[in-house]
Design a protein around this motif. Structure first.
Motif, PDB file in Angstrom:
ATOM      1  N   VAL A  26      36.116 -11.158  19.827  1.00  0.00           N
ATOM      2  CA  VAL A  26      35.857  -9.721  19.953  1.00  0.00           C
ATOM      3  C   VAL A  26      34.358  -9.489  20.171  1.00  0.00           C
ATOM      4  CG1 VAL A  26      35.880  -7.505  18.718  1.00  0.00           C
ATOM      5  CG2 VAL A  26      37.914  -8.983  18.682  1.00  0.00           C
ATOM      6  N   ASP A  27      33.523 -10.202  19.423  1.00  0.00           N
ATOM      7  CA  ASP A  27      32.071 -10.079  19.609  1.00  0.00           C
ATOM      8  C   ASP A  27      31.657 -10.469  21.029  1.00  0.00           C
ATOM      9  OD1 ASP A  27      31.744  -9.229  16.997  1.00  0.00           O
ATOM     10  OD2 ASP A  27      31.190 -11.218  16.254  1.00  0.00           O
ATOM     11  N   GLU A  28      32.272 -11.510  21.561  1.00  0.00           N
ATOM     12  CA  GLU A  28      31.957 -11.945  22.922  1.00  0.00           C
ATOM     13  C   GLU A  28      32.366 -10.863  23.934  1.00  0.00           C
ATOM     14  OE1 GLU A  28      32.569 -15.884  25.773  1.00  0.00           O
ATOM     15  OE2 GLU A  28      33.616 -15.775  23.858  1.00  0.00           O
ATOM     16  N   MET A  29      33.500 -10.245  23.696  1.00  0.00           N
ATOM     17  CA  MET A  29      33.934  -9.149  24.566  1.00  0.00           C
ATOM     18  C   MET A  29      32.930  -8.000  24.509  1.00  0.00           C
ATOM     19  SD  MET A  29      37.044  -9.871  25.948  1.00  0.00           S
ATOM     20  CE  MET A  29      38.010  -8.383  26.119  1.00  0.00           C
ATOM     21  N   LEU A  30      32.470  -7.674  23.308  1.00  0.00           N
ATOM     22  CA  LEU A  30      31.538  -6.555  23.147  1.00  0.00           C
ATOM     23  C   LEU A  30      30.180  -6.818  23.791  1.00  0.00           C
ATOM     24  CD1 LEU A  30      32.376  -5.430  19.511  1.00  0.00           C
ATOM     25  CD2 LEU A  30      32.914  -4.235  21.647  1.00  0.00           C
ATOM     26  N   ALA A  31      29.871  -8.061  24.063  1.00  0.00           N
ATOM     27  CA  ALA A  31      28.615  -8.397  24.735  1.00  0.00           C
ATOM     28  C   ALA A  31      28.695  -8.171  26.243  1.00  0.00           C
ATOM     29  CB  ALA A  31      28.234  -9.847  24.439  1.00  0.00           C
ATOM     30  N   LEU A  32      29.897  -7.940  26.763  1.00  0.00           N
ATOM     31  CA  LEU A  32      30.061  -7.718  28.201  1.00  0.00           C
ATOM     32  C   LEU A  32      29.586  -6.322  28.587  1.00  0.00           C
ATOM     33  CD1 LEU A  32      33.624  -9.264  28.670  1.00  0.00           C
ATOM     34  CD2 LEU A  32      31.424 -10.288  29.321  1.00  0.00           C
ATOM     35  N   PRO A  33      29.110  -6.166  29.806  1.00  0.00           N
ATOM     36  CA  PRO A  33      28.656  -4.844  30.261  1.00  0.00           C
ATOM     37  C   PRO A  33      29.780  -3.815  30.200  1.00  0.00           C
ATOM     38  CG  PRO A  33      28.060  -6.561  31.850  1.00  0.00           C
ATOM     39  CD  PRO A  33      28.961  -7.195  30.842  1.00  0.00           C
ATOM     40  N   GLY A  34      29.461  -2.666  29.643  1.00  0.00           N
ATOM     41  CA  GLY A  34      30.410  -1.556  29.609  1.00  0.00           C
ATOM     42  C   GLY A  34      31.314  -1.512  28.402  1.00  0.00           C
ATOM     43  N   PHE A  35      31.370  -2.590  27.605  1.00  0.00           N
ATOM     44  CA  PHE A  35      32.157  -2.568  26.373  1.00  0.00           C
ATOM     45  C   PHE A  35      31.329  -1.873  25.297  1.00  0.00           C
ATOM     46  CE2 PHE A  35      34.756  -5.408  28.662  1.00  0.00           C
ATOM     47  CZ  PHE A  35      35.964  -5.537  27.997  1.00  0.00           C
ATOM     48  N   VAL A  36      31.878  -0.824  24.716  1.00  0.00           N
ATOM     49  CA  VAL A  36      31.145   0.036  23.794  1.00  0.00           C
ATOM     50  C   VAL A  36      31.440  -0.297  22.336  1.00  0.00           C
ATOM     51  CG1 VAL A  36      30.815   2.442  23.098  1.00  0.00           C
ATOM     52  CG2 VAL A  36      31.099   1.877  25.519  1.00  0.00           C
ATOM     53  N   LEU A  60      35.680   1.124  26.430  1.00  0.00           N
ATOM     54  CA  LEU A  60      34.793   0.812  27.546  1.00  0.00           C
ATOM     55  C   LEU A  60      34.229   2.092  28.115  1.00  0.00           C
ATOM     56  CD1 LEU A  60      37.267  -1.441  27.615  1.00  0.00           C
ATOM     57  CD2 LEU A  60      35.965  -2.193  29.582  1.00  0.00           C
ATOM     58  N   ALA A  61      33.059   1.986  28.693  1.00  0.00           N
ATOM     59  CA  ALA A  61      32.374   3.159  29.234  1.00  0.00           C
ATOM     60  C   ALA A  61      33.179   3.834  30.338  1.00  0.00           C
ATOM     61  CB  ALA A  61      30.991   2.767  29.756  1.00  0.00           C
ATOM     62  N   ASP A  62      33.822   3.024  31.194  1.00  0.00           N
ATOM     63  CA  ASP A  62      34.547   3.599  32.326  1.00  0.00           C
ATOM     64  C   ASP A  62      35.459   2.546  32.942  1.00  0.00           C
ATOM     65  OD1 ASP A  62      32.769   1.948  33.830  1.00  0.00           O
ATOM     66  OD2 ASP A  62      31.361   3.611  34.034  1.00  0.00           O
TER      67      ASP A  62
END
Length: 99
Positions: A26-36, A60-62
């Motif tokens: 989950v932390d790795e996912m949150l490091a991706l662009p746009g994951f809030v 996610l932002a969008d």
């Protein structure tokens, strides 16, 4: 805002190891662009076969951020879980958007 929801049913005898893997995933996912943000929920309804059930909701932002994840990161990140726990869990996914 878009919610990317992953619903998991994990064999009870590997649930602890899966949870140990899922937290940094989950932390790795949150490091991706746009994951809030993300929330990890326990599902209370009984699962066939006594599986442990969880729901992870990523905000996610969008839609563009989701499209980028699906095009460039999903195979690698999903593949890690499959390599470790193949046949020991099931995952389903859906996308939620504001009305």
């Amino acid at each position: 805002m878009v919610i990317y929801e992953v619903n998991l049913a994990v064999d009870a005898d590997v649930a602890g190891a899966y949870a140990d893997w899922l937290a940094p995933h989950v932390d790795e996912m949150l490091a991706l662009p746009g994951f809030v943000s993300a929330e990890w929920w326990a599902v209370e309804e009984a699962s066939p076969g006594g599986r442990v059930r969880w729901c992870v909701q990523y905000r996610l932002a969008d839609r563009a951020a989701l499209a980028d994840y699906l095009a460039h990161h999903a195979d690698r990140l999903r593949g890690d879980g499959l390599a470790r726990f193949a046949g020991r869990f099931e995952a389903s996914r859906r996308v939620l958007v504001p009305r």
